[in-house]
Design an enzyme around this catalytic site. Structure first.
Site, PDB file in Angstrom:
ATOM      1  N   GLN A  51       0.970  -0.946   0.063  1.00 16.99           N
ATOM      2  CA  GLN A  51       0.063  -0.080   0.031  1.00 16.99           C
ATOM      3  C   GLN A  51       0.974   1.315   0.013  1.00 16.99           C
ATOM      4  O   GLN A  51       0.467   2.569  -0.085  1.00 16.99           O
ATOM      5  CB  GLN A  51      -0.960   0.143   1.252  1.00 16.99           C
ATOM      6  CG  GLN A  51      -1.824  -1.070   1.482  1.00 16.99           C
ATOM      7  CD  GLN A  51      -2.347  -1.160   2.668  1.00 16.99           C
ATOM      8  OE1 GLN A  51      -3.610  -0.731   3.011  1.00 16.99           O
ATOM      9  NE2 GLN A  51      -1.762  -2.050   3.671  1.00 16.99           N
TER      10      GLN A  51
ATOM     11  N   VAL B  99       3.599   4.082  -1.096  1.00 18.78           N
ATOM     12  CA  VAL B  99       3.655   4.907  -2.225  1.00 18.78           C
ATOM     13  C   VAL B  99       5.339   5.411  -2.208  1.00 18.78           C
ATOM     14  O   VAL B  99       5.694   5.815  -3.471  1.00 18.78           O
ATOM     15  CB  VAL B  99       2.869   6.226  -2.547  1.00 18.78           C
ATOM     16  CG1 VAL B  99       1.480   5.812  -2.593  1.00 18.78           C
ATOM     17  CG2 VAL B  99       2.977   7.264  -1.298  1.00 18.78           C
ATOM     18  N   ASP B 100       5.963   4.692  -1.388  1.00 20.81           N
ATOM     19  CA  ASP B 100       7.538   4.928  -1.423  1.00 20.81           C
ATOM     20  C   ASP B 100       8.273   3.837  -2.232  1.00 20.81           C
ATOM     21  O   ASP B 100       7.406   2.884  -2.661  1.00 20.81           O
ATOM     22  CB  ASP B 100       8.193   5.101   0.061  1.00 20.81           C
ATOM     23  CG  ASP B 100       8.019   3.578   0.823  1.00 20.81           C
ATOM     24  OD1 ASP B 100       8.578   2.604   0.121  1.00 20.81           O
ATOM     25  OD2 ASP B 100       7.543   3.440   1.831  1.00 20.81           O
TER      26      ASP B 100
ATOM     27  N   HIS C 102      -1.611   1.503  -4.294  1.00 19.63           N
ATOM     28  CA  HIS C 102      -2.100   2.985  -3.973  1.00 19.63           C
ATOM     29  C   HIS C 102      -1.206   3.798  -4.849  1.00 19.63           C
ATOM     30  O   HIS C 102      -1.123   5.096  -4.504  1.00 19.63           O
ATOM     31  CB  HIS C 102      -1.972   3.151  -2.341  1.00 19.63           C
ATOM     32  CG  HIS C 102      -2.914   2.260  -1.648  1.00 19.63           C
ATOM     33  ND1 HIS C 102      -3.025   2.323  -0.386  1.00 19.63           N
ATOM     34  CD2 HIS C 102      -4.190   1.723  -2.066  1.00 19.63           C
ATOM     35  CE1 HIS C 102      -4.017   1.979  -0.034  1.00 19.63           C
ATOM     36  NE2 HIS C 102      -4.553   1.320  -0.934  1.00 19.63           N
TER      37      HIS C 102
ATOM     38  N   CYS D 117      -0.966  11.960 -16.513  1.00 20.80           N
ATOM     39  CA  CYS D 117      -1.668  13.118 -17.168  1.00 20.80           C
ATOM     40  C   CYS D 117      -3.025  12.690 -16.998  1.00 20.80           C
ATOM     41  O   CYS D 117      -3.614  11.635 -17.372  1.00 20.80           O
ATOM     42  CB  CYS D 117      -1.182  13.235 -18.371  1.00 20.80           C
ATOM     43  SG  CYS D 117      -2.160  14.395 -19.495  1.00 20.80           S
TER      44      CYS D 117
ATOM     45  N   GLY E   8       2.739  -4.645   8.931  1.00 24.95           N
ATOM     46  CA  GLY E   8       3.099  -3.157   9.140  1.00 24.95           C
ATOM     47  C   GLY E   8       1.809  -2.501   8.674  1.00 24.95           C
ATOM     48  O   GLY E   8       1.876  -1.330   8.105  1.00 24.95           O
ATOM     49  N   THR E   9       0.583  -2.869   8.594  1.00 21.46           N
ATOM     50  CA  THR E   9      -0.807  -2.200   8.087  1.00 21.46           C
ATOM     51  C   THR E   9      -1.863  -2.291   9.188  1.00 21.46           C
ATOM     52  O   THR E   9      -1.924  -3.493  10.034  1.00 21.46           O
ATOM     53  CB  THR E   9      -1.009  -2.630   6.684  1.00 21.46           C
ATOM     54  OG1 THR E   9      -2.284  -2.188   6.445  1.00 21.46           O
ATOM     55  CG2 THR E   9      -1.419  -4.171   6.715  1.00 21.46           C
ATOM     56  N   SER E  10      -2.525  -1.142   9.322  1.00 23.04           N
ATOM     57  CA  SER E  10      -3.456  -1.333  10.696  1.00 23.04           C
ATOM     58  C   SER E  10      -4.715  -1.874  10.239  1.00 23.04           C
ATOM     59  O   SER E  10      -5.593  -1.829  11.121  1.00 23.04           O
ATOM     60  CB  SER E  10      -3.614   0.085  10.981  1.00 23.04           C
ATOM     61  OG  SER E  10      -4.088   0.900  10.111  1.00 23.04           O
TER      62      SER E  10
END
Ligand code: OAD
Length: 235
Positions: free
Chosen positions: A95, A97-98, A113, A121, A180-182
């Site tokens: 998830q 975006v890094d 994500h 564009c 590591g996700t809530s």
């Protein structure tokens, strides 16, 4: 906590902001996280971008610049190393975006994500790799229009990317690991249930119990840099 991968043929791993926390990137919902300091409706919706594109660009430009000062940690590296040596199917869905999984060397990777290092564009749809700031003055390299370039990020109310590929993999996996996700944001928060329906074993590796924690088969709590290298080891 050494897992036995000898009977596992297909793995789906889901990661969230917690895996990048020890690299120095903020999570969203922990104390002082991104959503403590910014309102979702000001920076992470299509309406926000229509209303105030400068504010949205400013938020993502700052996060893109931050990537220059962080590096993948032991958890990102452990997943990449495991994928390289695992003989079965391995899909990493993030998830985040890094670009820390990319830089660690993960190959079969979906950024559901979107990605900070991409622009899109809104007119011609071209997706471009970027390392620089975006603004309302940015010009599309293909259609040459100005003011149509947005970060290639999935905002609230938009459909995450590559969902068909993800659901396909979930329906065939025999191990699903959430890291590591809530578990606050769907559809990702429902992936473990899809995997469970396919008969997969479901495991959570996290700092704190997620929203769905009690429904996982097994949970381990601690730092990602310790749990992930420990879990993803091949003999
Ligand atoms: P959250 O901020 O909601 O949750 C981060 C999770 O990581 C929490 O469960 C923490 O306990 C855990 N955590 C923190 N530090 C950790 C560490 N060092 N090791 C292991 N776990 C740690 O972030 P996400 O669940 O990724 O979406 O958020 C999901 C989505 O909500 C994001 O992709 C973003 C956000 O709104 C969009 O912007 C569309």
């Amino acid at each position: 906590m050494i897992a036995d991968f000898s009977c596992i043929h297909s793995i789906v791993v889901l990661t969230g902001a917690g895996i990048s926390a020890e690299s120095g990137l903020s999570t969203f919902r922990l104390k002082d996280g991104l959503w403590d300091n910014h309102k979702v409706e000001d920076v992470a919706t299509p309406e926000a971008f229509r209303r105030n594109p400068d504010q949205v660009h400013k938020f993502y430009n700052a996060r893109r610049r931050q990537l220059n000062s962080v590096v993948p940690n032991a958890a990102h590296r452990a997943l990449a190393r495991f994928e390289q040596h695992f003989a079965g199917n391995f899909l990493l869905v993030t998830q985040n975006v890094d670009d820390l999984h990319d830089r660690a060397g993960s190959k079969n990777l979906i950024h559901m994500h979107g990605e900070l290092l991409q622009s899109r564009c809104t007119d011609c749809g071209i997706i471009e790799k970027i390392v620089y700031d975006l603004s309302t003055e940015s010009v599309c390299v293909r259609c040459q229009r100005t003011g149509t370039i947005r970060p290639n990020i999935v905002w609230f109310g938009e459909i995450p990317l590559a969902m068909e590929t993800i659901y396909d993999a979930l329906s065939q996996c025999d191990l699903f690991v959430s890291i590591g996700t809530s578990g606050n944001v769907y559809p990702a928060a429902g992936f473990f249930q899809q995997a469970k329906m396919a008969g997969a074993q479901t495991i959570e590796l996290n700092l704190d119990p997620s929203e769905g924690a009690s429904s996982f088969d097994d949970c381990h709590y601690g730092l990602a840099t310790e749990l992930v290298p420990d879990f993803f080891q091949l003999p």
